[in-house]
Design an enzyme around this catalytic site. Structure first.
Site, short mmCIF file in Angstrom:
data_model
loop_
_atom_site.label_atom_id
_atom_site.label_comp_id
_atom_site.label_asym_id
_atom_site.label_seq_id
_atom_site.Cartn_x
_atom_site.Cartn_y
_atom_site.Cartn_z
N TYR A 1 -1.92 51.73 -45.76
CA TYR A 1 -2.97 50.87 -45.25
C TYR A 1 -2.87 50.77 -43.73
O TYR A 1 -1.77 50.67 -43.17
CB TYR A 1 -2.86 49.47 -45.85
CG TYR A 1 -3.23 49.40 -47.31
CD1 TYR A 1 -4.50 49.77 -47.74
CD2 TYR A 1 -2.31 48.98 -48.25
CE1 TYR A 1 -4.85 49.70 -49.08
CE2 TYR A 1 -2.65 48.90 -49.60
CZ TYR A 1 -3.92 49.27 -50.00
OH TYR A 1 -4.25 49.20 -51.33
N HIS B 1 -8.75 39.12 -48.43
CA HIS B 1 -7.82 40.23 -48.44
C HIS B 1 -6.42 39.85 -48.93
O HIS B 1 -5.51 40.68 -48.92
CB HIS B 1 -7.71 40.83 -47.03
CG HIS B 1 -8.98 41.49 -46.58
ND1 HIS B 1 -9.97 40.81 -45.91
CD2 HIS B 1 -9.42 42.77 -46.73
CE1 HIS B 1 -10.96 41.64 -45.65
NE2 HIS B 1 -10.66 42.82 -46.14
N ARG C 1 -14.65 52.00 -39.95
CA ARG C 1 -13.39 52.42 -40.56
C ARG C 1 -13.72 53.04 -41.91
O ARG C 1 -14.83 52.90 -42.42
CB ARG C 1 -12.42 51.25 -40.73
CG ARG C 1 -12.90 50.21 -41.73
CD ARG C 1 -11.95 49.02 -41.82
NE ARG C 1 -10.63 49.41 -42.28
CZ ARG C 1 -10.25 49.46 -43.55
NH1 ARG C 1 -11.12 49.16 -44.52
NH2 ARG C 1 -9.04 49.80 -43.90
N ASN D 1 -12.27 53.57 -46.07
CA ASN D 1 -11.39 53.11 -47.14
C ASN D 1 -11.66 54.02 -48.34
O ASN D 1 -12.69 54.68 -48.41
CB ASN D 1 -11.69 51.65 -47.48
CG ASN D 1 -10.62 51.05 -48.37
OD1 ASN D 1 -9.48 51.49 -48.38
ND2 ASN D 1 -10.99 50.03 -49.14
N GLU E 1 -15.43 54.82 -48.74
CA GLU E 1 -16.33 53.86 -48.10
C GLU E 1 -16.27 54.04 -46.59
O GLU E 1 -15.18 54.05 -46.01
CB GLU E 1 -15.93 52.43 -48.44
CG GLU E 1 -16.07 52.07 -49.91
CD GLU E 1 -15.63 50.66 -50.21
OE1 GLU E 1 -15.85 50.21 -51.34
OE2 GLU E 1 -15.06 49.99 -49.31
#
Length: 336
Positions: free
Chosen positions: A32, A191, A221, A223, A264
């Site tokens: 992550y 989160h 970003r 994911n 994503e």
């Protein structure tokens, strides 16, 4: 040894869904991270490119919007706008429609004179005049209307008390989470269940970054997770419909065609007038059989799945089949 292909020759034969796919892995492992970069930056891949614009319109445009319409009819709670967020929804419309027209001038047009606007979308044979800020001038609620024009899910975070609150959105394509459950929560609360991010201060660093964004700034970003079948709605509300597939796909002879890498592309935008943070979440699906057509992707993704720590694989919901997927990718076999 890294495997490469002749990009020029492959571009001529690979379908658009592969050439435009935002393959997310630069290395043979994954952890992550915030992985935030400026938006509207073209990214070259081994076989194509992605990311040159804000709103991507592709071959699945009509299919995905029809899917969204059906989901909203079944479950209207997938769209919620708390009363104080109405201005932010109009701010979103005023931001996205001109951008779409500028990026796709051959199929879309946006004209504005004061608050009087005209939006044309030839993909829908739509020619609409409306008044900015006037809900009644649109054929439906403003957030709902925006959701009929873009394939992205929309999340709006209000900024107050030195944090961000999820107070509005339209999310029909959630990946193993519930928009309805998260409405009204803070960024940190949303989160909280993600493994490792608290210990590594990823959420707090991301929150500080987002709070510093200036009006009009746009970042993005990526994911990723995995999905059985070409199904975008894998929300927790519909888990009984898709959850059992996780336990059987590893033994399915057709796994390479059914099991998809889901990526994503998340755009992060500080809206210029309301100051609200808009998250656009565009989801892409590509089966393992298509990934295998790009040898470097096949190799990277196979190693990522093999090396991924168990707690991360468990959170992503892939732990029961990730070995089978990795073994197939690294075996070099062709899909049936």
């Amino acid at each position: 040894m890294s495997i490469t292909i002749d990009k020029d020759s492959e571009l001529a034969v690979l379908p658009e869904r592969i050439r435009k796919f935002p393959f997310p892995f630069a290395n043979d492992f994954y952890r992550y991270s915030a992985n935030v970069e400026p938006a509207n930056k073209d990214v070259a891949t081994e076989v194509g490119n992605w990311g040159a614009g804000l709103i991507d319109i592709d071959e699945f445009y009509h299919e995905e919007l029809a899917d969204r319409e059906a989901i909203l009819k079944r479950d209207p709670s997938r769209m919620q706008v708390l009363p104080h967020m109405r201005t932010a929804v109009w701010d979103s419309i005023a931001t996205l429609l001109p951008s779409m027209a500028a990026e796709n001038p051959e199929i879309m047009s946006f004209q504005r004179d004061g608050d009087t606007c005209r939006w044309q979308n030839s993909l829908q044979s739509l020619d609409l005049e409306f008044t900015m800020g006037d809900d009644d001038s649109l054929p439906m609620e403003p957030m709902r209307f925006l959701g009929t024009q873009i394939q992205d899910d929309i999340v709006l975070l209000d900024v107050r008390e030195n944090t961000m609150w999820l107070d509005a959105g339209l999310v029909t394509f959630a990946a193993d989470w519930s928009f309805g459950f998260d409405v009204g929560m803070t960024f940190a609360e949303i989160h909280g269940p993600v493994p490792r991010v608290k210990e590594e201060n990823i959420v707090s660093r991301a929150e500080k970054f987002l709070l510093r964004l200036q009006p009009g700034e746009q970042f993005r970003r990526t994911n990723w997770t995995m999905t059985v079948g070409r199904r975008l709605d894998t929300s927790t509300e519909t888990y009984p419909e898709w959850g059992p597939d996780r336990g059987t796909i590893a033994d399915d002879p057709d796994m390479p065609n059914k099991l998809h890498l889901r990526v994503e592309v998340q755009h992060l935008i500080r809206l210029p007038h309301s100051g609200v943070l808009m998250f656009l979440i565009r989801s892409y699906l590509l089966p393992l059989s298509d990934i295998a057509k790009v040898p470097s992707w096949r190799e990277k993704f196979g190693h990522v799945l093999a090396e991924l720590p168990d707690d991360m694989a468990e959170y992503k919901g892939i732990i029961r089949y990730r070995k089978a997927a990795s073994d197939w990718l690294l075996s070099g076999k062709s899909a049936a």
